[in-house]
Write a protein that holds these residues in place. Structure first.
Motif, short mmCIF file in Angstrom:
data_model
loop_
_atom_site.label_atom_id
_atom_site.label_comp_id
_atom_site.label_asym_id
_atom_site.label_seq_id
_atom_site.Cartn_x
_atom_site.Cartn_y
_atom_site.Cartn_z
N ILE A 282 -0.11 14.22 -86.42
CA ILE A 282 -0.23 14.40 -87.87
C ILE A 282 0.20 13.15 -88.62
O ILE A 282 -0.47 12.71 -89.56
CB ILE A 282 0.60 15.62 -88.32
CG1 ILE A 282 -0.03 16.92 -87.79
CG2 ILE A 282 0.69 15.67 -89.85
CD1 ILE A 282 0.79 18.16 -88.09
N ILE A 283 1.34 12.57 -88.23
CA ILE A 283 1.83 11.37 -88.91
C ILE A 283 0.87 10.21 -88.70
O ILE A 283 0.60 9.43 -89.63
CB ILE A 283 3.25 11.01 -88.41
CG1 ILE A 283 4.25 12.07 -88.89
CG2 ILE A 283 3.68 9.63 -88.90
CD1 ILE A 283 5.64 11.92 -88.32
N ILE B 98 5.30 17.47 -94.35
CA ILE B 98 5.28 16.77 -93.06
C ILE B 98 6.58 16.02 -92.81
O ILE B 98 7.27 16.25 -91.81
CB ILE B 98 4.09 15.78 -92.98
CG1 ILE B 98 2.76 16.52 -93.13
CG2 ILE B 98 4.12 15.04 -91.65
CD1 ILE B 98 1.54 15.61 -93.18
N ILE B 99 6.92 15.12 -93.73
CA ILE B 99 8.08 14.25 -93.51
C ILE B 99 9.39 15.03 -93.54
O ILE B 99 10.23 14.86 -92.64
CB ILE B 99 8.10 13.12 -94.57
CG1 ILE B 99 6.84 12.26 -94.43
CG2 ILE B 99 9.35 12.25 -94.40
CD1 ILE B 99 6.68 11.22 -95.51
N CYS C 203 3.68 22.78 -89.07
CA CYS C 203 4.85 21.95 -89.42
C CYS C 203 6.03 22.81 -89.83
O CYS C 203 7.17 22.59 -89.39
CB CYS C 203 4.49 20.97 -90.53
SG CYS C 203 3.35 19.67 -90.05
N TYR D 166 -2.26 11.26 -91.13
CA TYR D 166 -2.13 11.48 -92.56
C TYR D 166 -1.05 10.67 -93.25
O TYR D 166 -1.08 10.54 -94.48
CB TYR D 166 -1.88 12.97 -92.83
CG TYR D 166 -2.99 13.85 -92.32
CD1 TYR D 166 -4.23 13.87 -92.95
CD2 TYR D 166 -2.83 14.65 -91.20
CE1 TYR D 166 -5.26 14.66 -92.49
CE2 TYR D 166 -3.85 15.45 -90.72
CZ TYR D 166 -5.07 15.46 -91.37
OH TYR D 166 -6.09 16.24 -90.90
N VAL D 167 -0.09 10.13 -92.51
CA VAL D 167 1.03 9.45 -93.16
C VAL D 167 0.97 7.94 -92.94
O VAL D 167 1.39 7.17 -93.79
CB VAL D 167 2.39 10.00 -92.67
CG1 VAL D 167 3.54 9.31 -93.39
CG2 VAL D 167 2.45 11.50 -92.90
N SER D 168 0.45 7.50 -91.79
CA SER D 168 0.39 6.06 -91.50
C SER D 168 -0.56 5.37 -92.46
O SER D 168 -1.51 5.99 -92.97
CB SER D 168 -0.05 5.83 -90.06
OG SER D 168 -1.34 6.36 -89.84
N TYR E 69 -5.25 16.62 -81.92
CA TYR E 69 -4.54 17.61 -82.74
C TYR E 69 -5.27 18.95 -82.82
O TYR E 69 -4.65 20.01 -82.79
CB TYR E 69 -4.33 17.03 -84.13
CG TYR E 69 -3.75 17.98 -85.14
CD1 TYR E 69 -2.50 18.57 -84.93
CD2 TYR E 69 -4.45 18.29 -86.30
CE1 TYR E 69 -1.97 19.44 -85.86
CE2 TYR E 69 -3.92 19.16 -87.23
CZ TYR E 69 -2.69 19.73 -87.00
OH TYR E 69 -2.16 20.61 -87.92
N PHE F 278 3.65 16.46 -84.43
CA PHE F 278 4.00 15.56 -85.53
C PHE F 278 3.52 14.14 -85.28
O PHE F 278 3.20 13.42 -86.23
CB PHE F 278 5.52 15.58 -85.76
CG PHE F 278 5.98 16.71 -86.63
CD1 PHE F 278 5.97 16.59 -88.01
CD2 PHE F 278 6.41 17.90 -86.07
CE1 PHE F 278 6.38 17.63 -88.82
CE2 PHE F 278 6.83 18.94 -86.87
CZ PHE F 278 6.82 18.82 -88.25
N PHE G 215 9.92 17.19 -90.45
CA PHE G 215 10.20 16.32 -89.30
C PHE G 215 11.65 15.81 -89.33
O PHE G 215 12.34 15.82 -88.30
CB PHE G 215 9.22 15.15 -89.29
CG PHE G 215 9.34 14.28 -88.07
CD1 PHE G 215 9.12 14.80 -86.80
CD2 PHE G 215 9.66 12.94 -88.19
CE1 PHE G 215 9.21 14.00 -85.67
CE2 PHE G 215 9.77 12.13 -87.06
CZ PHE G 215 9.54 12.66 -85.81
N SER H 113 2.83 15.03 -98.82
CA SER H 113 3.19 14.92 -97.40
C SER H 113 4.70 14.92 -97.19
O SER H 113 5.18 15.23 -96.10
CB SER H 113 2.59 13.65 -96.79
OG SER H 113 3.25 12.49 -97.27
#
Length: 313
Positions: free
Chosen positions: A253-254, A207-208, A112, A257-259, A276, A250, A211, A203
């Motif tokens: 990953i999203i 991550i966010i 990332c 881990y983020v959804s 991934y 991304f 992005f 995150s």
């Protein structure tokens, strides 16, 4: 703490892909082939950049680091996955499971950070071409790469403090092919509210934020390209490979881990995680090689030199 009728889990059982074990030998062969391909393609890419004078540019230096991260990621996951496919169920000691989760997460965070660094590199090259090599000298390249790796290891050390406090009592079967965040939380007998909140907070910077940073830099890049009178096609071509990798990496990953979590998303985690950890590391160097004119020229040049050597022998 575990009650008197339960004991602390000393090892976990990884189930992998139970529904596919009727074709496990084909699956084993496919995964082994992909793993060997990933290692070979990424190592060859690193060597190619190292020995080629035409590729002594910042973007290729960051691509070398991305290839290293891909090797690091797959080597941490796929050997154990091969064991699971061959033996159907494989046990993994508690500490080894935690180590696998830690290093897998580190590799993901590094990717990332590196992808955001590469977007900054493209931003400087296209929006400030006259100052590009002054700003992006080798010292600055090295600092960006070291920071990407160092911060990834540091962030995961802090996150492991929360994971380490979780209690695992009795049930120890993980319906997954490696030790990942969501499968571990499913087994924990502790209150996971704080850990889930902490993971979401972590995150944001790893991550966010990268992005969003990539999106913002590409907005400026596209605006600059549209203002150009010449060289638009070449400018766009230098960005398409990076954007393709960003979308694949991304996106996976999203999704993982983020959804929001749930039965449907958790069941899809295996597919996204497989994409991934197996598909993306193989595609990354291929995408850059196919879409990059300098790399294609270098590959053709090296192949011609190899043919010439073989003919002389």
């Amino acid at each position: 703490m575990c009650n008197e009728n339960q004991t602390d889990v000393k090892e976990f059982l990884l189930l992998g892909f139970p529904s596919l074990y009727n074709i496990k030998y084909y699956l084993f062969s496919l995964v082994l082939f992909l793993y060997i391909s990933i290692i070979n393609v990424n190592v060859l890419f690193i060597i190619l950049v190292k020995i080629s004078a035409q590729l002594k540019l910042p973007m290729y230096f960051f691509l070398q680091n991305l290839a290293l991260a891909d090797i690091f990621l797959t080597t941490n996951v796929i050997p154990k996955m091969l064991q699971i496919v061959f033996w159907d169920v494989v046990s993994i000691p508690f500490f080894e499971c935690m180590a696998q989760f830690y290093f897998h997460s580190v590799a993901g965070i590094v990717e990332c950070f590196l992808l955001s660094v590469m977007s900054y590199d493209r931003y400087l090259a296209i929006c400030f071409p006259l100052h590009y090599f002054v700003i992006m000298d080798f010292k600055f390249q090295l600092q960006l790469a070291i920071c990407s790796w160092f911060l990834a290891f540091l962030v995961m050390i802090f996150e492991m403090f929360f994971i380490w406090d979780l209690q695992f009592c009795g049930f120890n079967t993980i319906d997954f092919f490696f030790c990942d965040f969501a499968p571990l939380l499913e087994l924990s007998s502790s209150d996971i509210t704080t850990v889930v909140l902490e993971d979401f907070i972590f995150s944001i910077p790893v991550i966010i934020s990268p992005f969003i940073f990539i999106i913002v830099t590409y907005v400026f890049i596209i605006i600059t390209i549209l203002k150009m009178t010449t060289g638009k096609k070449k400018a766009f071509s230098t960005c398409t490979s990076h954007l393709t990798v960003v979308c694949i990496c991304f996106g996976s990953i999203i999704a993982i881990y983020v959804s929001p979590s749930g039965k449907k998303t958790f069941s899809m985690n295996k597919i996204f995680s497989l994409l991934y950890t197996v598909v993306t590391p193989l595609l990354n160097p291929i995408i850059y090689s196919l879409k990059n004119q300098e790399i294609r020229k270098t590959i053709r040049k090296r192949l011609n030199q190899l043919r010439q050597i073989l003919r002389n022998d």
